[in-house]
Design a protein around this motif. Sequence first.
Motif, PDB file in Angstrom:
ATOM      1  N   ALA A  94      51.043 -41.175 -20.132  1.00 27.44           N
ATOM      2  CA  ALA A  94      51.949 -40.063 -20.423  1.00 27.44           C
ATOM      3  C   ALA A  94      53.292 -40.604 -20.872  1.00 27.44           C
ATOM      4  N   VAL A  95      53.801 -40.087 -21.986  1.00 22.31           N
ATOM      5  CA  VAL A  95      55.148 -40.468 -22.425  1.00 22.31           C
ATOM      6  C   VAL A  95      56.170 -39.862 -21.469  1.00 22.31           C
ATOM      7  N   LEU A  96      56.026 -38.585 -21.176  1.00 19.99           N
ATOM      8  CA  LEU A  96      56.778 -37.921 -20.106  1.00 19.99           C
ATOM      9  C   LEU A  96      55.784 -37.200 -19.212  1.00 19.99           C
ATOM     10  N   ALA A  97      56.032 -37.233 -17.924  1.00 18.19           N
ATOM     11  CA  ALA A  97      55.122 -36.579 -16.997  1.00 18.19           C
ATOM     12  C   ALA A  97      55.061 -35.086 -17.288  1.00 18.19           C
ATOM     13  N   THR A  98      53.864 -34.544 -17.272  1.00 17.75           N
ATOM     14  CA  THR A  98      53.682 -33.108 -17.501  1.00 17.75           C
ATOM     15  C   THR A  98      53.087 -32.434 -16.270  1.00 17.75           C
ATOM     16  N   ASP A  99      51.898 -32.875 -15.868  1.00 16.48           N
ATOM     17  CA  ASP A  99      51.244 -32.261 -14.713  1.00 16.48           C
ATOM     18  C   ASP A  99      51.787 -32.781 -13.392  1.00 16.48           C
ATOM     19  N   LYS A 100      51.940 -34.110 -13.294  1.00 15.84           N
ATOM     20  CA  LYS A 100      52.475 -34.694 -12.074  1.00 15.84           C
ATOM     21  C   LYS A 100      53.037 -36.073 -12.375  1.00 15.84           C
ATOM     22  N   VAL A 101      53.821 -36.603 -11.429  1.00 15.62           N
ATOM     23  CA  VAL A 101      54.325 -37.965 -11.541  1.00 15.62           C
ATOM     24  C   VAL A 101      53.394 -38.868 -10.750  1.00 15.62           C
ATOM     25  N   ARG A 102      53.216 -40.104 -11.266  1.00 17.25           N
ATOM     26  CA  ARG A 102      52.220 -40.992 -10.673  1.00 17.25           C
ATOM     27  C   ARG A 102      52.806 -42.308 -10.180  1.00 17.25           C
ATOM     28  N   PHE A 103      54.108 -42.514 -10.332  1.00 15.03           N
ATOM     29  CA  PHE A 103      54.765 -43.667  -9.717  1.00 15.03           C
ATOM     30  C   PHE A 103      56.260 -43.415  -9.677  1.00 15.03           C
ATOM     31  N   GLN A 104      56.921 -44.031  -8.709  1.00 12.07           N
ATOM     32  CA  GLN A 104      58.363 -43.883  -8.633  1.00 12.07           C
ATOM     33  C   GLN A 104      58.998 -44.542  -9.857  1.00 12.07           C
ATOM     34  N   GLY A 105      59.837 -43.798 -10.536  1.00  9.31           N
ATOM     35  CA  GLY A 105      60.441 -44.312 -11.758  1.00  9.31           C
ATOM     36  C   GLY A 105      59.773 -43.822 -13.013  1.00  9.31           C
ATOM     37  N   GLN A 106      58.704 -43.029 -12.882  1.00  3.45           N
ATOM     38  CA  GLN A 106      58.055 -42.513 -14.088  1.00  3.45           C
ATOM     39  C   GLN A 106      59.001 -41.586 -14.847  1.00  3.45           C
ATOM     40  N   GLU A 107      58.908 -41.616 -16.164  1.00  2.95           N
ATOM     41  CA  GLU A 107      59.752 -40.828 -17.040  1.00  2.95           C
ATOM     42  C   GLU A 107      59.404 -39.344 -16.948  1.00  2.95           C
ATOM     43  N   VAL A 108      60.409 -38.510 -16.702  1.00  2.00           N
ATOM     44  CA  VAL A 108      60.208 -37.064 -16.562  1.00  2.00           C
ATOM     45  C   VAL A 108      60.891 -36.286 -17.696  1.00  2.00           C
ATOM     46  N   ALA A 109      62.066 -36.734 -18.105  1.00  2.00           N
ATOM     47  CA  ALA A 109      62.788 -36.056 -19.189  1.00  2.00           C
ATOM     48  C   ALA A 109      63.756 -37.042 -19.822  1.00  2.00           C
ATOM     49  N   MET A 110      64.181 -36.729 -21.041  1.00  2.00           N
ATOM     50  CA  MET A 110      65.192 -37.544 -21.723  1.00  2.00           C
ATOM     51  C   MET A 110      66.301 -36.642 -22.231  1.00  2.00           C
ATOM     52  N   VAL A 111      67.531 -37.112 -22.072  1.00  2.00           N
ATOM     53  CA  VAL A 111      68.705 -36.426 -22.600  1.00  2.00           C
ATOM     54  C   VAL A 111      69.260 -37.241 -23.756  1.00  2.00           C
ATOM     55  N   VAL A 112      69.552 -36.579 -24.861  1.00  2.00           N
ATOM     56  CA  VAL A 112      70.207 -37.202 -26.008  1.00  2.00           C
ATOM     57  C   VAL A 112      71.595 -36.591 -26.126  1.00  2.00           C
ATOM     58  N   ALA A 113      72.620 -37.458 -26.109  1.00  2.00           N
ATOM     59  CA  ALA A 113      74.001 -36.976 -26.109  1.00  2.00           C
ATOM     60  C   ALA A 113      74.853 -37.804 -27.054  1.00  2.00           C
ATOM     61  N   GLU A 114      76.101 -37.396 -27.175  1.00  2.00           N
ATOM     62  CA  GLU A 114      77.008 -38.056 -28.117  1.00  2.00           C
ATOM     63  C   GLU A 114      77.420 -39.441 -27.648  1.00  2.00           C
ATOM     64  N   ASP A 115      77.399 -39.688 -26.351  1.00  2.00           N
ATOM     65  CA  ASP A 115      77.714 -41.019 -25.844  1.00  2.00           C
ATOM     66  C   ASP A 115      76.842 -41.279 -24.622  1.00  2.00           C
ATOM     67  N   LYS A 116      76.726 -42.544 -24.219  1.00  2.00           N
ATOM     68  CA  LYS A 116      75.797 -42.896 -23.145  1.00  2.00           C
ATOM     69  C   LYS A 116      76.257 -42.364 -21.794  1.00  2.00           C
ATOM     70  N   TYR A 117      77.558 -42.198 -21.611  1.00  2.00           N
ATOM     71  CA  TYR A 117      78.051 -41.692 -20.325  1.00  2.00           C
ATOM     72  C   TYR A 117      77.691 -40.213 -20.157  1.00  2.00           C
ATOM     73  N   SER A 118      77.853 -39.451 -21.223  1.00  2.00           N
ATOM     74  CA  SER A 118      77.482 -38.030 -21.160  1.00  2.00           C
ATOM     75  C   SER A 118      75.983 -37.868 -20.952  1.00  2.00           C
ATOM     76  N   ALA A 119      75.194 -38.757 -21.590  1.00  2.00           N
ATOM     77  CA  ALA A 119      73.744 -38.680 -21.418  1.00  2.00           C
ATOM     78  C   ALA A 119      73.371 -38.943 -19.965  1.00  2.00           C
TER      79      ALA A 119
END
Length: 800
Positions: free
Chosen positions: A103-128
Amino acid sequence: MTSTQHTAPSTTSPAGNPIGFGRMLRKEDARFLRGQGHYLDDLVVPGMLHAAILRSPVAHARIVSIDTSQAEAHPKVRAVITGATLESLNLAWMPTLSADVQAVLATDKVRFQGQEVAMVVAEDKYSARDALELIDVEYDDLPPVVDARKALDPDAPVIRDDVEGRTDNHIFDWEAGDKARADEVFAAADVVVTQEMLYPRVHPAPMETCGTIASMDRVTGRLTVWSTNQAPHAHRTIYALVAGIPEHNIQIISPDIGGGFGNKVGIYPGYVLAVVGSILTGKPVKWVEDRGENLMSTSFARDYHMKGEIAATRDGRILGVRVDVLADHGAFNGTAQPTKFPAGFFHIFTGSYDLEAAYCKVTGVYTNKAPGGVAYACSFRITEAVYLVERMVDLLADELGADPAELRLKNLLRPEQFPYVSKTGWEYDSGDYPRALKKAMEIAGYDELRREQREKRERGELMGIGISFFTEGVGAGPRKHMDILGLGMADGCELRLHPTGKAQLRLSVQTQGQGHETTFAQIVSHELGIPPEDIDVIHGDTSNTPFGLGTYGSRSTPVSGAAAAVAAQRVRDKARVITAAALECSTDDLEWEQGRWYVKGDPSQGKTIAEVSMLAHGTLELPEGVEGHLDASVVYDPPNLTYPFGAYICVVDVDSGTGQVTVRRFIAVDDCGPRVNPMIVEGQVHGGLADGVGMALMQVIAFDEDGNCVGGSFMDYLLPTSMECPSWETGETVTPSPHHPLGLKGIGESATVGSPPAVVNAVIDALEPYGVRHADMPLTPANVWMAMQGRPMRTDLAVQ
């Protein structure tokens, strides 16, 4: 075989560098030492946005809901990507290097601690990063499985329930060798020794973490990706398969890489998400992970539960080896290894010994841990196999009351047995194993060390001497036997000479600090006599280099090095034809010396490579069928792996009160065939030895019963420093590979393969007065101290 077949020439270039093989400073270091390297996080693309990934805090849970509304309302946020977003784009899943899906992002469930759930794209890395706190995810916790031994229990939670029909956590069963013959040999043996052991989960922990910049041009449909990866061409093909973008419209650029060690072979969800972010926003998107993300969620190595058995006669002749392995592959099977060998090259558990029979079984399982299983400074599980067999040989020596060095000398393959076909079908190319071990013993002063050990034991001091002997199988080829996702392991190489005799060499492998720009220039220099400083080595850009599967498994010199040598030889042969035309003689009348063709008997009549190159681009009338210019293109498919080997001796002192281990001496004798640049070889060996000491004594990625990663920072995941490492003592023997054009075998991973068993064998040897037969890595002070508890120390033991 001797090294005289490939002796480096004595001539030097105007810059003082050797022409061909020899010790010279690395060409690439000028920019690195001046802080002018081009690393991914230094790159700024106009209009670039920044991405951050929200990761699961738990190891196993259903996703009830994801609320991104507050994050989307952040004034600097340009996009929030979830699994639902990816499903709408048909990008929710991607292939792994083991032909599993992840899974690129978890959809049904997460399968390990640290698995990717969502991504934020912002104008700078601090805001993201800030906006990640605004995403609300509701989890319904599930019981985690973090012990591979419990993963196959009938009542264990099914981790990959996304796969229709799956009812357990079993991935594969794989075997090698002859079970029936091995059983016969073991039944008839005088002595059988058995031991269970763990090679714990460790992490490559490169200086530079993983990252990428993706830029999708909506007008041209062209995708440009800058990323920290070891296999640019393989990445381009996988991006095309995942995203559906025509491969010719994708350009992958790998700039300077701050270490890889296998960690940067595969494609991580963050890479794909950056591409999606660029598609959605129409802007370049940059994602760079922090150290915690790197340790927790990118590819690990090892994590093998192993049971070894060794059979022998009473007088110490080793007859057979049996191995049963349980391999923990994490939540998705992303292990980087050839398709036909799901357990990697565990065939080489037979080690460097002449056996009558061998058998190995490996079972792979899913657990709630980060996926992967990289070829971390080893060629596809050879590190684990060597560790197992070398521990078993030491246990056998203890059982027989034999000296571990003498037991090895009695059983090592002899020079006249090469090429040697192992009991699992692998053909070792060349070697003089006893000579290497005897040289290591000579450097160490082995007999004197044993005398010192006897004296220290009489005083109640703990000193240990550990030996390991290893054979590696490197090169990852030929293509008929080895592939990843259907891509055969052959490498392309292009060599082009300019009219003035300067050269460009274009490679499909990617350096991560090994000195490719120097080593490959020296290989071409060796064949053509061009000064290394006049050879520009180009790599890391799919639009400017030929296709190949990249750098891992110590395949750079055995495969691409061979390609470079063959390309240079073809250029030299073409230069001979052009020289004959210029001198109006037959090609049979010409002889080669370093950098020029000349007429036999009249050395004054000749042409240098530079002169020939000008003629090839000029008006000289060339023979029929000979095109102008002076270049060559090669796709090299290696006929076999190459087999470097080595003998290592480690000397340790152990504090009986605290369990603290001090590595006092380490002697490493390696045979990698002829050495293109001895300085670079020594650097590779020094780094690998430090790596091995770290794995043996301190490195481990552990998990608590809830699946929480213990080792997600450098406060917990300890790495060796100069304080923990002695001054390395190195030596060499040289037995060229008979099937490599220059006899080269590769060296990049040898020291990491051979050093952990030497260290562990030394520590166990030191603990012999306490009756300790085995202890699992890492041998931290606490673990060593625990091994000694309840065991009174004896000072009357004879030292073998």
